[in-house]
Design a protein around this motif. Structure first.
Motif, PDB file in Angstrom:
ATOM      1  N   GLU A 163      46.038  36.123  55.191  1.00  0.00           N
ATOM      2  CA  GLU A 163      46.896  35.891  54.029  1.00  0.00           C
ATOM      3  C   GLU A 163      48.166  36.726  54.122  1.00  0.00           C
ATOM      4  O   GLU A 163      49.259  36.263  53.776  1.00  0.00           O
ATOM      5  CB  GLU A 163      46.138  36.208  52.736  1.00  0.00           C
ATOM      6  N   ASN A 213      43.160  45.087  49.556  1.00  0.00           N
ATOM      7  CA  ASN A 213      43.365  44.089  48.510  1.00  0.00           C
ATOM      8  C   ASN A 213      44.344  44.615  47.460  1.00  0.00           C
ATOM      9  O   ASN A 213      45.268  43.909  47.050  1.00  0.00           O
ATOM     10  CB  ASN A 213      42.026  43.716  47.879  1.00  0.00           C
ATOM     11  N   TRP A 235      51.011  33.141  40.868  1.00  0.00           N
ATOM     12  CA  TRP A 235      50.493  34.217  41.708  1.00  0.00           C
ATOM     13  C   TRP A 235      49.503  35.103  40.979  1.00  0.00           C
ATOM     14  O   TRP A 235      48.608  35.661  41.606  1.00  0.00           O
ATOM     15  CB  TRP A 235      51.628  35.093  42.235  1.00  0.00           C
ATOM     16  N   LEU A 262      47.316  32.498  36.902  1.00  0.00           N
ATOM     17  CA  LEU A 262      46.356  31.474  37.280  1.00  0.00           C
ATOM     18  C   LEU A 262      45.059  32.068  37.842  1.00  0.00           C
ATOM     19  O   LEU A 262      43.970  31.755  37.356  1.00  0.00           O
ATOM     20  CB  LEU A 262      47.006  30.504  38.274  1.00  0.00           C
ATOM     21  N   PRO A 263      45.133  32.955  38.841  1.00  0.00           N
ATOM     22  CA  PRO A 263      43.875  33.525  39.335  1.00  0.00           C
ATOM     23  C   PRO A 263      43.176  34.421  38.305  1.00  0.00           C
ATOM     24  O   PRO A 263      41.943  34.466  38.260  1.00  0.00           O
ATOM     25  CB  PRO A 263      44.276  34.350  40.566  1.00  0.00           C
ATOM     26  N   LEU A 264      43.952  35.128  37.484  1.00  0.00           N
ATOM     27  CA  LEU A 264      43.325  35.974  36.455  1.00  0.00           C
ATOM     28  C   LEU A 264      42.628  35.135  35.382  1.00  0.00           C
ATOM     29  O   LEU A 264      41.556  35.510  34.904  1.00  0.00           O
ATOM     30  CB  LEU A 264      44.341  36.909  35.836  1.00  0.00           C
ATOM     31  N   ARG A 295      41.278  32.234  35.886  1.00  0.00           N
ATOM     32  CA  ARG A 295      40.045  31.765  36.536  1.00  0.00           C
ATOM     33  C   ARG A 295      39.001  32.877  36.569  1.00  0.00           C
ATOM     34  O   ARG A 295      37.818  32.625  36.338  1.00  0.00           O
ATOM     35  CB  ARG A 295      40.358  31.248  37.953  1.00  0.00           C
ATOM     36  N   HIS A 296      39.457  34.084  36.821  1.00  0.00           N
ATOM     37  CA  HIS A 296      38.552  35.234  36.840  1.00  0.00           C
ATOM     38  C   HIS A 296      37.921  35.430  35.463  1.00  0.00           C
ATOM     39  O   HIS A 296      36.710  35.666  35.345  1.00  0.00           O
ATOM     40  CB  HIS A 296      39.296  36.500  37.271  1.00  0.00           C
ATOM     41  N   ASP A 346      35.330  32.734  34.820  1.00  0.00           N
ATOM     42  CA  ASP A 346      34.062  32.961  35.543  1.00  0.00           C
ATOM     43  C   ASP A 346      33.279  34.057  34.851  1.00  0.00           C
ATOM     44  O   ASP A 346      32.112  34.169  34.889  1.00  0.00           O
ATOM     45  CB  ASP A 346      34.312  33.353  36.987  1.00  0.00           C
TER      46      ASP A 346
END
Length: 148
Positions: free
Chosen positions: A18, A91, A137, A140-142, A144-145, A148
């Motif tokens: 990545e 990370n 960036w 969106l991923p947060l 989704r986190h 979950d």
């Protein structure tokens, strides 16, 4: 090799791959920023544009440091049996690098749009661009986190 080690190896390889995507972009941006002050028209830019340039330059340099750091850390700590910590740190460094990359790209967007079309358009376009980076960036991923 244990299953846990295989997972850590896979995750580390994914992270390094990545970073290989992000690094050429920041390197091209940084190279562009290195030559801008030496171009013929730069002495005529406004103080606001100089500030935007400087912010972009410092953020691009900082992004480069953060995005290259995981590879350097990996090389120095190679075979130290500390992959889990290395992966967690790498990370975090990569995320910090992406933050500074977004800031650098937003600053360059402001600079170029201001020179071409003036401050009102520069503010609008930069806000939209920064919002796009933040949204796809980070938000969106947060989200989704959180889901979950």
């Amino acid at each position: 090799m244990t299953e846990k080690n295989r997972d850590l190896n896979r995750e580390l390889i994914e992270l390094l791959n990545e970073l290989r995507v992000a690094l050429p972009g920041i390197q091209v941006l940084f190279a562009f920023l290195l030559i801008v002050p030496f171009s013929q028209g730069f002495p005529q830019v406004s103080d606001v544009d100089r500030a935007a340039y400087f912010i972009a330059f410092v953020c691009a340099s900082t992004a480069s440091a953060f995005l290259i750091a995981p590879s350097a850390y990996h090389r120095i700590r190679f075979r130290e049996h500390d992959k889990k910590h290395m992966l967690t740190l790498a990370n975090r460094l990569a995320i910090a690098g992406m933050v500074f990359l977004a800031l650098a790209m937003s600053s360059v967007t402001f600079l170029i749009t201001d020179v071409l079309f003036g401050s009102p358009w520069a503010s609008i376009v930069t806000s939209l661009t920064a919002g796009l980076y933040a949204g796809v960036w980070f938000v969106l991923p947060l989200l989704r986190h959180l889901h979950d």
